[in-house]
Scaffold this motif. Structure first.
Motif, short mmCIF file in Angstrom:
data_model
loop_
_atom_site.label_atom_id
_atom_site.label_comp_id
_atom_site.label_asym_id
_atom_site.label_seq_id
_atom_site.Cartn_x
_atom_site.Cartn_y
_atom_site.Cartn_z
N UNK A 100 58.25 2.40 148.40
CA UNK A 100 57.29 3.24 149.31
C UNK A 100 57.07 4.74 148.86
N UNK A 101 58.13 5.28 148.25
CA UNK A 101 58.15 6.81 148.13
C UNK A 101 56.85 7.01 146.67
N UNK A 102 57.04 5.66 145.72
CA UNK A 102 56.19 5.83 144.71
C UNK A 102 54.86 5.04 144.96
N UNK A 103 54.87 4.35 146.08
CA UNK A 103 53.67 3.57 146.33
C UNK A 103 53.40 2.38 145.51
N UNK A 104 54.62 1.79 144.95
CA UNK A 104 54.36 0.51 144.22
C UNK A 104 55.34 -0.71 144.89
N UNK A 105 55.24 -2.11 144.48
CA UNK A 105 56.04 -2.81 144.97
C UNK A 105 57.51 -2.75 144.58
N UNK A 106 58.22 -3.47 145.39
CA UNK A 106 59.69 -3.39 145.10
C UNK A 106 59.99 -4.32 143.95
N UNK A 107 58.98 -5.40 143.47
CA UNK A 107 59.02 -5.96 142.28
C UNK A 107 58.89 -5.08 141.03
N UNK A 108 58.05 -4.10 141.36
CA UNK A 108 57.66 -3.21 140.05
C UNK A 108 59.04 -2.34 139.81
N UNK A 109 59.58 -2.23 140.80
CA UNK A 109 61.05 -1.20 140.90
C UNK A 109 62.14 -1.86 139.92
N UNK A 110 62.06 -3.20 140.36
CA UNK A 110 63.28 -4.19 139.51
C UNK A 110 62.78 -4.32 138.04
N UNK A 111 61.52 -4.23 137.88
CA UNK A 111 61.06 -4.69 136.53
C UNK A 111 61.28 -3.15 135.88
N UNK A 112 61.13 -2.14 136.25
CA UNK A 112 61.37 -1.01 135.67
C UNK A 112 62.80 -0.54 135.49
N UNK A 113 63.64 -1.07 136.32
CA UNK A 113 65.18 -0.89 136.17
C UNK A 113 65.52 -1.65 135.02
N UNK A 114 65.01 -2.87 134.65
CA UNK A 114 65.42 -3.69 133.72
C UNK A 114 65.01 -3.17 132.28
#
Length: 65
Positions: free
Chosen positions: A13-27
């Motif tokens: 929410x802070x970055x305005x992206x989906x949670x899926x994007x967050x997990x891809x960026x972590x990986x």
């Protein structure tokens, strides 16, 4: 004062992206995240610094991955 740890939902929410994007960026993009049991936790200041340091891809980069 110590910064609180936040969830993937809050960071998305802070970055305005989906949670899926967050997990891809972590990986794939070495997004700063810390695993606590089964959950990923974040500090907003670390994530903001990562974004400013060109860690987050732009829309064109996302289409290539």
């Amino acid at each position: 004062m110590t910064e609180h740890w936040v969830s993937a939902d809050v960071i998305a929410e802070h970055l305005g992206v989906t949670k899926d994007s967050i997990y891809v960026w972590i990986a794939n993009r070495e997004m700063p995240a810390h695993r606590v049991g089964r959950l990923w936790k974040f500090q907003i200041t670390e994530v903001d610094a990562w974004v400013r340091g060109a860690g987050a891809p732009d829309a064109a980069d996302e289409k290539l991955d």
